[in-house]
Enzyme design. Structure first.
Site, mmCIF file in Angstrom:
data_model
loop_
_atom_site.group_PDB
_atom_site.id
_atom_site.type_symbol
_atom_site.label_atom_id
_atom_site.label_comp_id
_atom_site.label_asym_id
_atom_site.label_seq_id
_atom_site.Cartn_x
_atom_site.Cartn_y
_atom_site.Cartn_z
ATOM 1 N N HIS A 1 0.843 -1.193 0.000
ATOM 2 C CA HIS A 1 0.000 0.000 0.000
ATOM 3 C C HIS A 1 0.876 1.239 0.000
ATOM 4 C CE1 HIS A 1 0.488 1.610 4.141
ATOM 5 N NE2 HIS A 1 0.749 0.348 4.463
ATOM 6 N N CYS A 2 0.327 2.340 -0.522
ATOM 7 C CA CYS A 2 1.009 3.628 -0.471
ATOM 8 C C CYS A 2 0.203 4.537 0.445
ATOM 9 C CB CYS A 2 1.177 4.218 -1.871
ATOM 10 S SG CYS A 2 -0.371 4.418 -2.779
ATOM 11 N N ILE A 3 0.216 5.834 0.196
ATOM 12 C CA ILE A 3 -0.449 6.763 1.098
ATOM 13 C C ILE A 3 -1.961 6.622 1.067
ATOM 14 C CG2 ILE A 3 -0.839 9.223 1.552
ATOM 15 C CD1 ILE A 3 1.966 9.768 0.617
ATOM 16 N N ARG B 1 -3.654 4.061 -1.383
ATOM 17 C CA ARG B 1 -4.141 2.961 -2.225
ATOM 18 C C ARG B 1 -3.648 1.608 -1.759
ATOM 19 N NH1 ARG B 1 -3.148 5.424 -8.333
ATOM 20 N NH2 ARG B 1 -3.496 7.592 -7.784
ATOM 21 N N ARG C 1 -2.385 -1.678 -3.365
ATOM 22 C CA ARG C 1 -1.800 -1.984 -4.673
ATOM 23 C C ARG C 1 -1.628 -3.501 -4.793
ATOM 24 N NH1 ARG C 1 1.343 2.275 -7.298
ATOM 25 N NH2 ARG C 1 0.659 4.293 -6.490
#
Length: 491
Positions: A28-30, A32, A34
């Site tokens: 995951h990013c900030i 989302r 993924r």
């Protein structure tokens, strides 16, 4: 307050991406989740988009991306609680497919497909290695900016740059950049499902104090045919360690197949560290670091040399990259610029684009009479002004195309002003919360970039807000469907 339970949302997400069996990996990013899926056609895009707690669904960068927003970490943990054991149990080896005769056209298409998949995997690997540490880098940049603000002569130099307090707090922020190879190595190894401790040790080797001293002085290791092989300083570096993590994965896989099991616990990390550390120090490190610094400096120069035109173009189109998740490909370049030269003209322009989209969604929140849209709009505006525009873009702005365009118009003018005044950023965090990133730690009295930031941000905010208010949105508009995405670069 009791913590919100995201287990039901996690169940819905797992079910509609095709189940645990269809998930190869997840990061995951900030904002989302993924996913890398076995077969993306099994995912139910429309069902997920209609699910409360999901802002949007994207196919980009070789990933199936579920946009969550600020609660992404909690949702990620809930999803991993469901699929974690299944992922650990999966055989990660590639499946060998039966070959069939191909026509020349089919062979060419296959080659193009292989190239696109390889490119998508490369971008996914780089962004997957960087996204877990973006928050730490952003926090470090804010701290450095606040210190520069407190050291300004215009404010009476509240903190002296030579004081114990200044140097101590500065060390807290500098550590994120100084030990960047360690952080990147750990994150890259996690992305590759290899040993993150071994990768972190290789990163620690690159920033070992004695090697840093030798690298700062370009001490010669040895010479071949009169050509000297020199030590380099790898503090603040990114790309050499990303390649080293990939090499470590290859070596670990080879050793796993060829070493007896009773020797692997000690000799697998031993050989991996020695081999990859040596290759990085002598061959790949100098080549990659030189190329990365050159590209970062070139981009900085091009942005500053193009002035208002570069600012106008980048400011007007950068947030389009966010639609496809491709903006993460820019993050390593900006980080390399800041870590190498101490500033990024590109990031200064990017900052105004966040303000533009935030102002556009704020106008919707202020104008609408719909309670649900008002609540979402204010939350998305706060997120954008804190540097994360995905909730604004996918929650409202793209649903009403004119709102997104209004944000682009404001940020284009803001970018023009930034380029015209040659503004730069000295930290990573942009938008309104990143104001301290525009104070130069080396020259606290120089406020050129800060004044450019103030003017550009105010202009982007006002134009985006007014254009949205008078042209971009009204409550009679029908919410549109998500913009159709281009074919993704690979899987």
């Amino acid at each position: 307050m009791a913590q919100k339970d995201y287990s039901q949302l996690a169940q819905i997400i797992v079910q509609n991406v095709g189940g645990s069996a269809n998930i190869k990996s997840l990061i995951h990013c900030i904002s989302r989740l993924r996913f890398t899926l076995v077969d993306e056609s099994k995912a139910q895009d429309d069902v997920l988009r209609q699910t409360a707690g999901v802002i949007d669904v994207l196919h980009a960068s070789g990933q199936y991306q579920v946009v969550i927003g600020s609660a992404v970490t909690q949702v990620y943990d809930a999803v991993m609680a469901i699929i974690g054991p299944d992922l650990m149990a999966k055989d990660q080896s590639a499946t060998i497919k039966e070959e069939t005769p191909e026509t020349p056209t089919a062979a060419k298409a296959s080659q193009q497909s292989a190239f696109s998949r390889a490119w998508g995997n490369l971008i996914g690997f780089i962004t997957g290695s960087m996204s877990p540490i973006v928050g730490v880098i952003a926090a470090a940049g804010i701290i450095k900016g606040i210190l520069a603000l407190l050291a300004m002569p215009q404010l009476g130099a509240i903190l002296k740059p030579t004081s114990v307090l200044y140097l101590t707090v500065s060390a807290m922020a500098d550590s994120a950049f100084y030990f960047l190879p360690v952080l990147v190595g750990f994150a890259a190894a996690k992305k590759l499902n290899s040993d993150p401790i071994v990768a972190a040790v290789i990163g620690g080797f690159l920033v070992y104090p004695q090697l840093v001293t030798w690298g700062t002085n370009f001490k010669t290791m040895f010479a071949v045919g009169g050509f000297p092989f020199q030590f380099l300083n790898y503090t603040y570096s990114i790309f050499p360690m990303i390649l080293a993590a990939w090499l470590a994965k290859l070596v670990e896989n080879w050793l796993a197949d060829h070493l007896p099991s009773y020797l692997q616990m000690i000799f697998k990390p031993l050989i991996t560290i020695l081999v990859v550390g040596t290759i990085t120090l002598i061959i790949t490190g100098p080549i990659i670091q030189g190329a990365a610094n050159g590209i970062a400096d070139l981009i900085n120069w091009l942005v500053q040399a193009s002035g208002w035109l570069g600012g106008l173009i980048i400011g007007g189109f950068y947030q389009v990259l966010v639609i496809f998740g491709l903006h993460w490909g820019v993050v390593p370049l900006i980080t390399q610029q800041i870590s190498g030269s101490g500033q990024s003209a590109l990031n200064a322009i990017v900052s105004t684009t966040m303000v533009g989209q935030g102002a556009a969604v704020l106008a919707v929140a202020c104008k609408t009479k719909r309670d649900d849209l008002k609540t979402l709009g204010f939350a998305a505006a706060i997120s954008a002004f804190c540097g994360v525009t995905e909730p604004a873009i996918y929650g409202i702005n793209l649903r009403y195309r004119r709102v997104f365009i209004s944000g682009l118009l404001g940020s284009a003018v803001g970018g023009l002003i930034t380029g015209l005044f040659r503004g730069s950023m000295f930290g990573f965090t942009g938008s309104l919360i990143g104001f301290s990133s525009f104070f130069s730690p080396k020259h606290p009295a120089d406020l050129t970039s800060f004044y450019a930031y103030l003017l550009a941000s105010a202009t982007a905010l006002i134009i985006s807000f007014l254009v949205t208010w008078f042209w971009g949105y009204n409550d009679q508009m029908v919410q549109g469907k998500k913009v159709e995405k281009k074919a993704r670069p690979g899987s």
